[in-house]
Design a protein around this motif. Structure first.
Motif, PDB file in Angstrom:
ATOM      1  N   GLN A  32       0.832  -1.202   0.000  1.00 26.62           N
ATOM      2  CA  GLN A  32       0.000   0.000   0.000  1.00 26.62           C
ATOM      3  C   GLN A  32       0.872   1.259   0.000  1.00 26.62           C
ATOM      4  O   GLN A  32       0.604   2.214  -0.737  1.00 26.62           O
ATOM      5  CB  GLN A  32      -0.925   0.008   1.223  1.00 26.62           C
ATOM      6  CG  GLN A  32      -1.980  -1.071   1.212  1.00 26.62           C
ATOM      7  CD  GLN A  32      -3.112  -0.782   0.249  1.00 26.62           C
ATOM      8  OE1 GLN A  32      -3.307   0.328  -0.219  1.00 26.62           O
ATOM      9  NE2 GLN A  32      -3.888  -1.813  -0.055  1.00 26.62           N
ATOM     10  N   MET A  33       1.924   1.252   0.825  1.00 22.04           N
ATOM     11  CA  MET A  33       2.829   2.403   0.863  1.00 22.04           C
ATOM     12  C   MET A  33       3.554   2.558  -0.467  1.00 22.04           C
ATOM     13  O   MET A  33       3.684   3.678  -0.989  1.00 22.04           O
ATOM     14  CB  MET A  33       3.814   2.275   2.030  1.00 22.04           C
ATOM     15  CG  MET A  33       3.157   2.413   3.396  1.00 22.04           C
ATOM     16  SD  MET A  33       4.327   2.538   4.777  1.00 22.04           S
ATOM     17  CE  MET A  33       4.887   0.843   4.927  1.00 22.04           C
TER      18      MET A  33
ATOM     19  N   LYS B 145      -3.377  -1.170   7.346  1.00 20.47           N
ATOM     20  CA  LYS B 145      -3.042  -0.950   8.747  1.00 20.47           C
ATOM     21  C   LYS B 145      -2.956   0.543   9.090  1.00 20.47           C
ATOM     22  O   LYS B 145      -2.474   1.350   8.299  1.00 20.47           O
ATOM     23  CB  LYS B 145      -1.727  -1.655   9.083  1.00 20.47           C
ATOM     24  CG  LYS B 145      -1.897  -3.161   8.964  1.00 20.47           C
ATOM     25  CD  LYS B 145      -0.712  -3.933   9.402  1.00 20.47           C
ATOM     26  CE  LYS B 145      -1.063  -5.414   9.320  1.00 20.47           C
ATOM     27  NZ  LYS B 145       0.082  -6.262   9.375  1.00 20.47           N
ATOM     28  N   GLU B 146      -3.422   0.859  10.272  1.00 21.03           N
ATOM     29  CA  GLU B 146      -3.453   2.252  10.742  1.00 21.03           C
ATOM     30  C   GLU B 146      -2.058   2.870  10.781  1.00 21.03           C
ATOM     31  O   GLU B 146      -1.888   4.047  10.490  1.00 21.03           O
ATOM     32  CB  GLU B 146      -4.131   2.350  12.117  1.00 21.03           C
ATOM     33  CG  GLU B 146      -5.625   2.094  12.065  1.00 21.03           C
ATOM     34  CD  GLU B 146      -6.374   3.020  11.109  1.00 21.03           C
ATOM     35  OE1 GLU B 146      -6.101   4.226  11.104  1.00 21.03           O
ATOM     36  OE2 GLU B 146      -7.226   2.507  10.346  1.00 21.03           O
ATOM     37  N   GLU B 147      -1.060   2.066  11.134  1.00 18.50           N
ATOM     38  CA  GLU B 147       0.308   2.589  11.179  1.00 18.50           C
ATOM     39  C   GLU B 147       0.775   3.017   9.786  1.00 18.50           C
ATOM     40  O   GLU B 147       1.468   4.022   9.643  1.00 18.50           O
ATOM     41  CB  GLU B 147       1.285   1.542  11.731  1.00 18.50           C
ATOM     42  CG  GLU B 147       1.018   1.155  13.169  1.00 18.50           C
ATOM     43  CD  GLU B 147       0.068  -0.042  13.319  1.00 18.50           C
ATOM     44  OE1 GLU B 147       0.073  -0.660  14.401  1.00 18.50           O
ATOM     45  OE2 GLU B 147      -0.682  -0.361  12.365  1.00 18.50           O
ATOM     46  N   ALA B 148       0.378   2.269   8.762  1.00 19.24           N
ATOM     47  CA  ALA B 148       0.734   2.644   7.382  1.00 19.24           C
ATOM     48  C   ALA B 148       0.081   3.975   7.024  1.00 19.24           C
ATOM     49  O   ALA B 148       0.723   4.861   6.454  1.00 19.24           O
ATOM     50  CB  ALA B 148       0.302   1.550   6.411  1.00 19.24           C
TER      51      ALA B 148
ATOM     52  N   GLU C  58       2.283  11.460   7.439  1.00 18.33           N
ATOM     53  CA  GLU C  58       3.395  12.310   7.894  1.00 18.33           C
ATOM     54  C   GLU C  58       4.184  12.906   6.731  1.00 18.33           C
ATOM     55  O   GLU C  58       4.807  13.947   6.880  1.00 18.33           O
ATOM     56  CB  GLU C  58       4.345  11.507   8.798  1.00 18.33           C
ATOM     57  CG  GLU C  58       3.757  11.123  10.127  1.00 18.33           C
ATOM     58  CD  GLU C  58       4.672  10.201  10.934  1.00 18.33           C
ATOM     59  OE1 GLU C  58       4.305   9.889  12.083  1.00 18.33           O
ATOM     60  OE2 GLU C  58       5.739   9.779  10.430  1.00 18.33           O
ATOM     61  N   VAL C  59       4.174  12.240   5.577  1.00 13.17           N
ATOM     62  CA  VAL C  59       4.893  12.744   4.404  1.00 13.17           C
ATOM     63  C   VAL C  59       3.925  13.293   3.359  1.00 13.17           C
ATOM     64  O   VAL C  59       4.295  13.499   2.197  1.00 13.17           O
ATOM     65  CB  VAL C  59       5.835  11.681   3.786  1.00 13.17           C
ATOM     66  CG1 VAL C  59       6.961  11.339   4.761  1.00 13.17           C
ATOM     67  CG2 VAL C  59       5.073  10.436   3.347  1.00 13.17           C
ATOM     68  N   GLY C  60       2.676  13.505   3.779  1.00 12.19           N
ATOM     69  CA  GLY C  60       1.701  14.137   2.898  1.00 12.19           C
ATOM     70  C   GLY C  60       1.011  13.211   1.912  1.00 12.19           C
ATOM     71  O   GLY C  60       0.398  13.682   0.950  1.00 12.19           O
ATOM     72  N   LEU C  61       1.105  11.902   2.123  1.00 11.00           N
ATOM     73  CA  LEU C  61       0.443  10.949   1.233  1.00 11.00           C
ATOM     74  C   LEU C  61      -0.708  10.279   1.991  1.00 11.00           C
ATOM     75  O   LEU C  61      -0.499   9.665   3.032  1.00 11.00           O
ATOM     76  CB  LEU C  61       1.431   9.912   0.708  1.00 11.00           C
ATOM     77  CG  LEU C  61       2.553  10.491  -0.159  1.00 11.00           C
ATOM     78  CD1 LEU C  61       3.541   9.403  -0.551  1.00 11.00           C
ATOM     79  CD2 LEU C  61       1.994  11.180  -1.386  1.00 11.00           C
ATOM     80  N   ASP C  62      -1.897  10.417   1.455  1.00 10.05           N
ATOM     81  CA  ASP C  62      -3.123   9.986   2.123  1.00 10.05           C
ATOM     82  C   ASP C  62      -3.539   8.595   1.635  1.00 10.05           C
ATOM     83  O   ASP C  62      -3.773   8.404   0.444  1.00 10.05           O
ATOM     84  CB  ASP C  62      -4.218  11.010   1.826  1.00 10.05           C
ATOM     85  CG  ASP C  62      -5.492  10.765   2.591  1.00 10.05           C
ATOM     86  OD1 ASP C  62      -5.560   9.811   3.394  1.00 10.05           O
ATOM     87  OD2 ASP C  62      -6.442  11.543   2.383  1.00 10.05           O
ATOM     88  N   LEU C  63      -3.641   7.651   2.537  1.00  6.13           N
ATOM     89  CA  LEU C  63      -4.086   6.304   2.190  1.00  6.13           C
ATOM     90  C   LEU C  63      -5.586   6.118   2.401  1.00  6.13           C
ATOM     91  O   LEU C  63      -6.099   5.008   2.263  1.00  6.13           O
ATOM     92  CB  LEU C  63      -3.317   5.246   2.990  1.00  6.13           C
ATOM     93  CG  LEU C  63      -1.824   5.112   2.710  1.00  6.13           C
ATOM     94  CD1 LEU C  63      -1.233   3.946   3.495  1.00  6.13           C
ATOM     95  CD2 LEU C  63      -1.536   4.968   1.238  1.00  6.13           C
TER      96      LEU C  63
END
Length: 150
Positions: free
Chosen positions: A15-16, A45-48, A54-59
């Protein structure tokens, strides 16, 4: 070009990587359709979500899926696996295509700092890969691993 990122659960690393690849392709003007999938459907996962935010990429809107839930699953130009084939059930892609493999550690159950380390390594690999694709090249596994910094 169509690119598929495969991992075991499609819940974190793939996903990342998908988010990074889409981000870099847009930023560099590369026509790249990116999807991710896993052997098992679970959840993102919530951690992902947290470390990518934090780096501006929305999952938000990302969801775990199997290969059969991806559009036209047997027609990818490049398939990248990002889990350890020796330790996990990292899926094999049976269709004829270019395949690359770089193993990233599973950050599940680890502190957020490990999630950030994997996130950043996936970001470096993704940037290098998109830059290479822009030049019409698909780098070998070793070059991708080196680019990740792992």
């Amino acid at each position: 070009m169509r690119l598929l990122v495969l991992c075991t659960h499609n819940s974190a690393r793939s996903q990342m990587a998908e988010a990074w690849l889409k981000h870099h392709a847009r930023a560099l003007g590369v026509d790249l359709e990116v999807h991710s999938a896993g052997t098992e459907k679970t959840y993102v996962k919530e951690e992902a979500k947290r470390v990518m935010a934090e780096v501006g990429l929305d999952l938000t809107g990302h969801f775990s899926k199997t290969l059969l839930e991806v559009p036209d699953p047997w027609n990818f130009d490049l398939v990248l696996t990002v889990c350890d084939q020796a330790k996990e059930a990292c899926p094999a892609y049976p269709a004829e295509t270019q395949k690359r493999h770089v193993s990233f550690p599973d950050p599940t159950g680890r502190p957020l700092e490990e999630w950030r380390r994997v996130r950043d390594a996936l970001g470096r690999l993704s940037l290098y890969l998109v830059e290479s694709l822009k030049k019409g090249q698909i780098p070998p596994d070793e070059a991708l691993k080196e680019a990740s910094g792992l």
